[in-house]
Design a protein around this motif. Sequence first.
Motif, PDB file in Angstrom:
ATOM      1  N   LEU A 662       0.842  -1.187   0.000  1.00  0.00           N
ATOM      2  CA  LEU A 662       0.000   0.000   0.000  1.00  0.00           C
ATOM      3  C   LEU A 662       0.878   1.238   0.000  1.00  0.00           C
ATOM      4  CD1 LEU A 662      -2.635  -1.077   2.691  1.00  0.00           C
ATOM      5  CD2 LEU A 662      -2.973  -1.047   0.222  1.00  0.00           C
ATOM      6  N   GLU A 663       0.609   2.169  -0.899  1.00  0.00           N
ATOM      7  CA  GLU A 663       1.371   3.411  -0.982  1.00  0.00           C
ATOM      8  C   GLU A 663       0.656   4.492  -0.170  1.00  0.00           C
ATOM      9  OE1 GLU A 663       4.265   4.036  -2.366  1.00  0.00           O
ATOM     10  OE2 GLU A 663       4.514   1.984  -3.101  1.00  0.00           O
ATOM     11  N   PRO A 664       1.370   5.157   0.753  1.00  0.00           N
ATOM     12  CA  PRO A 664       0.727   6.232   1.521  1.00  0.00           C
ATOM     13  C   PRO A 664       0.275   7.365   0.605  1.00  0.00           C
ATOM     14  CG  PRO A 664       2.850   5.605   2.485  1.00  0.00           C
ATOM     15  CD  PRO A 664       2.779   4.950   1.147  1.00  0.00           C
ATOM     16  N   ASN A 665      -0.895   7.920   0.904  1.00  0.00           N
ATOM     17  CA  ASN A 665      -1.371   9.068   0.141  1.00  0.00           C
ATOM     18  C   ASN A 665      -1.240  10.335   0.985  1.00  0.00           C
ATOM     19  OD1 ASN A 665      -3.586   9.112   1.923  1.00  0.00           O
ATOM     20  ND2 ASN A 665      -4.809   7.801   0.568  1.00  0.00           N
ATOM     21  N   GLU A 684      11.555  16.478  12.141  1.00  0.00           N
ATOM     22  CA  GLU A 684      11.306  15.181  11.504  1.00  0.00           C
ATOM     23  C   GLU A 684      10.063  15.263  10.615  1.00  0.00           C
ATOM     24  OE1 GLU A 684      10.387  10.506  12.681  1.00  0.00           O
ATOM     25  OE2 GLU A 684      10.923  11.955  14.253  1.00  0.00           O
ATOM     26  N   ALA A 685       9.067  16.009  11.088  1.00  0.00           N
ATOM     27  CA  ALA A 685       7.848  16.169  10.302  1.00  0.00           C
ATOM     28  C   ALA A 685       8.132  16.934   9.013  1.00  0.00           C
ATOM     29  CB  ALA A 685       6.786  16.896  11.125  1.00  0.00           C
ATOM     30  N   GLU A 686       8.940  18.010   9.114  1.00  0.00           N
ATOM     31  CA  GLU A 686       9.272  18.773   7.915  1.00  0.00           C
ATOM     32  C   GLU A 686      10.100  17.949   6.953  1.00  0.00           C
ATOM     33  OE1 GLU A 686      10.903  23.198   6.658  1.00  0.00           O
ATOM     34  OE2 GLU A 686      11.517  22.347   8.578  1.00  0.00           O
ATOM     35  N   ASP A 687      11.054  17.171   7.497  1.00  0.00           N
ATOM     36  CA  ASP A 687      11.882  16.312   6.640  1.00  0.00           C
ATOM     37  C   ASP A 687      11.026  15.285   5.906  1.00  0.00           C
ATOM     38  OD1 ASP A 687      14.081  17.693   7.518  1.00  0.00           O
ATOM     39  OD2 ASP A 687      14.664  16.197   9.036  1.00  0.00           O
ATOM     40  N   MET A 688      10.028  14.756   6.605  1.00  0.00           N
ATOM     41  CA  MET A 688       9.130  13.777   5.956  1.00  0.00           C
ATOM     42  C   MET A 688       8.395  14.432   4.788  1.00  0.00           C
ATOM     43  SD  MET A 688       5.927  11.625   7.547  1.00  0.00           S
ATOM     44  CE  MET A 688       6.921  10.265   8.151  1.00  0.00           C
ATOM     45  N   ILE A 689       7.920  15.677   4.982  1.00  0.00           N
ATOM     46  CA  ILE A 689       7.200  16.364   3.906  1.00  0.00           C
ATOM     47  C   ILE A 689       8.127  16.580   2.708  1.00  0.00           C
ATOM     48  CG2 ILE A 689       6.045  18.512   3.252  1.00  0.00           C
ATOM     49  CD1 ILE A 689       5.079  18.778   6.119  1.00  0.00           C
ATOM     50  N   LEU A 690       9.353  17.031   2.982  1.00  0.00           N
ATOM     51  CA  LEU A 690      10.290  17.313   1.887  1.00  0.00           C
ATOM     52  C   LEU A 690      10.703  16.040   1.155  1.00  0.00           C
ATOM     53  CD1 LEU A 690      12.506  19.991   3.678  1.00  0.00           C
ATOM     54  CD2 LEU A 690      10.693  20.371   1.996  1.00  0.00           C
ATOM     55  N   ALA A 691      10.606  14.879   1.828  1.00  0.00           N
ATOM     56  CA  ALA A 691      11.004  13.611   1.205  1.00  0.00           C
ATOM     57  C   ALA A 691       9.829  12.870   0.580  1.00  0.00           C
ATOM     58  CB  ALA A 691      11.675  12.719   2.252  1.00  0.00           C
ATOM     59  N   MET A 692       8.651  13.480   0.630  1.00  0.00           N
ATOM     60  CA  MET A 692       7.468  12.796   0.081  1.00  0.00           C
ATOM     61  C   MET A 692       7.619  12.531  -1.418  1.00  0.00           C
ATOM     62  SD  MET A 692       4.330  14.815   2.002  1.00  0.00           S
ATOM     63  CE  MET A 692       3.148  14.294   0.759  1.00  0.00           C
ATOM     64  N   PRO A 693       7.225  11.328  -1.885  1.00  0.00           N
ATOM     65  CA  PRO A 693       7.296  11.024  -3.321  1.00  0.00           C
ATOM     66  C   PRO A 693       6.221  11.724  -4.135  1.00  0.00           C
ATOM     67  CG  PRO A 693       6.329   9.185  -2.137  1.00  0.00           C
ATOM     68  CD  PRO A 693       6.757  10.172  -1.104  1.00  0.00           C
ATOM     69  N   ILE A 694       5.228  12.315  -3.456  1.00  0.00           N
ATOM     70  CA  ILE A 694       4.155  13.052  -4.133  1.00  0.00           C
ATOM     71  C   ILE A 694       4.171  14.491  -3.651  1.00  0.00           C
ATOM     72  CG2 ILE A 694       2.627  11.089  -4.600  1.00  0.00           C
ATOM     73  CD1 ILE A 694       1.195  11.634  -2.020  1.00  0.00           C
ATOM     74  N   GLU A 695       3.620  15.380  -4.446  1.00  0.00           N
ATOM     75  CA  GLU A 695       3.621  16.804  -4.105  1.00  0.00           C
ATOM     76  C   GLU A 695       2.710  17.060  -2.912  1.00  0.00           C
ATOM     77  OE1 GLU A 695       4.823  20.758  -4.536  1.00  0.00           O
ATOM     78  OE2 GLU A 695       5.518  18.982  -5.650  1.00  0.00           O
ATOM     79  N   PRO A 696       3.231  17.626  -1.816  1.00  0.00           N
ATOM     80  CA  PRO A 696       2.371  17.911  -0.661  1.00  0.00           C
ATOM     81  C   PRO A 696       1.354  18.999  -0.989  1.00  0.00           C
ATOM     82  CG  PRO A 696       4.552  18.853  -0.328  1.00  0.00           C
ATOM     83  CD  PRO A 696       4.636  18.026  -1.580  1.00  0.00           C
ATOM     84  N   ASP A 697       0.160  18.853  -0.470  1.00  0.00           N
ATOM     85  CA  ASP A 697      -0.880  19.853  -0.706  1.00  0.00           C
ATOM     86  C   ASP A 697      -1.007  20.769   0.505  1.00  0.00           C
ATOM     87  OD1 ASP A 697      -2.038  18.211   1.148  1.00  0.00           O
ATOM     88  OD2 ASP A 697      -3.908  17.902   0.046  1.00  0.00           O
TER      89      ASP A 697
END
Length: 795
Positions: A662-665, A684-697
Amino acid sequence: MPPSRPPPTPNALGFLYRFLASPSPASPPPLPALLRLHAVAVTSGLSSRPDFAAKLVSAYSSSGRPGLAALAFSASPCPDTFLWNSLLRSHHCASDFASALSAHRRMRASGARPSRFTTPLVASAAAELAVLPVGSSVHAYSVKFGLLYGDGSVAVSSSLVYMYARCGRVGDAVKLFDEMAERDVVAWTAVVSGCVRNGECGKGMGYLVQMVRLAGDGGARPNARTMESGLEACGVLGELSAGRCLHGYTVKERIGDSALVVSALFSMYSKCDMIDDASILFPELPEKDVVTWTSLIGAYCRRGLDGEAMELFQEMEVSGLQPDEVLVSCVLSGLGNSGNVRTGKAFHAVIMRRNLGDSVLVANALISMYGKFELMDIAGTVFGMSHQQDAESWSLMVVGYCKAGLDVKCLDLYREMQCTYHDEFVCDINSLVSTISSCSRLGKLQLGQSAHCYSIKRLLDESSVANALIGMYGRCGKFDIACKIFSVAKLRRDVVTWNALISSYSHLGHSNDALSLYDQMLREDVKPNSATLITVISACANLSALERGEQIHSYVKNMGLGSDVSISTSLVDMYTKCGKLSIARGIFDSMLQRDVVTWNVMISGYGMHGEAKQALELFNEMEGGRIRPNSVTFLAIVSACCHAGLVDEGRKLFTRMGGYRLEPNLKHYACMVDLLGKSGHLQEAEDMILAMPIEPDGGVWGTLLSACKMQDNFEMGLRVAKKAFASDPGNDGYYILMSNTYGSAEKWGEIEKLRDKMKNHGVEKGVGWSTVDVWGRINNYTDKSENLDQNAADR
């Protein structure tokens, strides 16, 4: 002067008179003898006598020589009624019905009076050619000349009953039959078969039952043809018990071995899907053609026994018969209903190898099958490769796209269909309803209005179209139009019509109106179905209207619908949102069947109320069972960890999604950012957003912005706010968060700039609202209102 004919010899004359005096034999004399007789009659001058000409006409007719029969007839200058009847019978025996009617016209023009032998021949010819005016004229002169009474009248009336039935005037046939003082088996068979042939199978069965009852009192007994029609009616009506009774009656009357009866019994059992009985009768059929094979294979397909159907298909080919397009489409339909994708694709390959797929009927069956499999890519390929595309082909594709949830493709194909056919554009009910439904889900109001106009232009005012339009206008927020269509459809409103408007109200958050309409539905004695109950239970959940929800729960119990998985799941959701976790868990534990939605609702309910421990236990129980967690399950359990601040458990669960492929959305990432941010792990939260494989909304950035406000991280808050505003500049929540952040830092000038920015972007602060349940009635009020906005039922 022409030479005089030699007088016939005494022996020749004797032979001639013996032929004239003899009764009509079952088999006529050999053709050479007939020709000699005819020659002697011509040479003796007797060929013009009507009685001798009638004898010759009858003999030639029995020998299968209608041309010589007409020649013998023409020798008589003044044919009488008997001779005309002989000619009519000759044409009728040769199945030359047009010539029979032509001879009848000449007979009437000659002044010869029709007899009781004339009417059956002419009425039968008119029936075979479906020439109702001729048949009606025969009926008229039969009444005029008194042919419907006395000796021979039964045959006359029976032939007229048969004629009216064959011409589609079953009402006239029944009326004439009921007026008959005496009825034989021909009359009964004519009325029974006539009713069945014209779709009045129930009425035909009624006459057959009446005939059988009268037969016990000495009346006419059914013959093989009568029983054939009765068995056909049973097959069409699906009346298996009546068919078995008729089967027993044929055995009792010793006509069960008749080829007609055996074929009719096989057809009846096949249509009733009684494959065991049909298989027993199949070897006894006198002739096995493609039609009989199709009947048996179709019965297997309708029962979902596609393996046995394929074996029969192969057996038919071994017997030397080649399948036709009807049989192939029948098998494809059965495979589509069974959902057997592998066998369906294999049979498709067989069709292509044997060049059976060129027919538009087969192509449409393939499109339908793949549509049922929801393999619309393959269906589209078949559609594109089809050399012949009819209206059904387009309709099947439009309906298939709609059912598969491919609403954009559904509407694109509908537009293409309009452009392709222009003025010849024809859209059937199914494709129109599918188009309107897709417009509803996508919010395409303008195209939906176009479809509405088309339905008015084509007078397509069926309930299904009205229901789809109500749902479309309602979901697009045009409740005034939806209610107008709802009111117009008052005389033919069904439960689906009510559901369309109720679900529209609920979908757009008008839960009060949904419940009010539900109450009106009950007042009008319309019984709600499971879809209705699920919608109104959901409305109660949205309003946290516990008392109304309990009332609906009681109704569910009284109607015996407690075992419905979807309804029970809705009740679990309603009770969790009303804070009654123990009742929700009791319903959950009592359910004999649970789907993934049921598990998700219960896990989410625990998480919503901070009961993370119970949520994790339930999730572990789910993993140990046969229900596989989906992406919504992980969102619910990670959210539960977020509410309880269980950071480590949340991280593990988020990582465990990969084990289920399952791919996280965006929602999963927003939930993890919320969990990390509220726990103080902002970086850590900001790093997770910057590393997201999809564009954050905006939702993801807004969640981090809220966490920055909570943790008083002003610098990161400013940085994140820019991202949030860029992603969703119209969200008033971001402005409020930043305003509060600036206020905490006492930066009043920045707050003024922020307010100016809101005005420039046309952003207004949302109005807060609350609901109060007063004696079972839901009342709304906002922070700008003084008076309660009562339920629509009380306004």
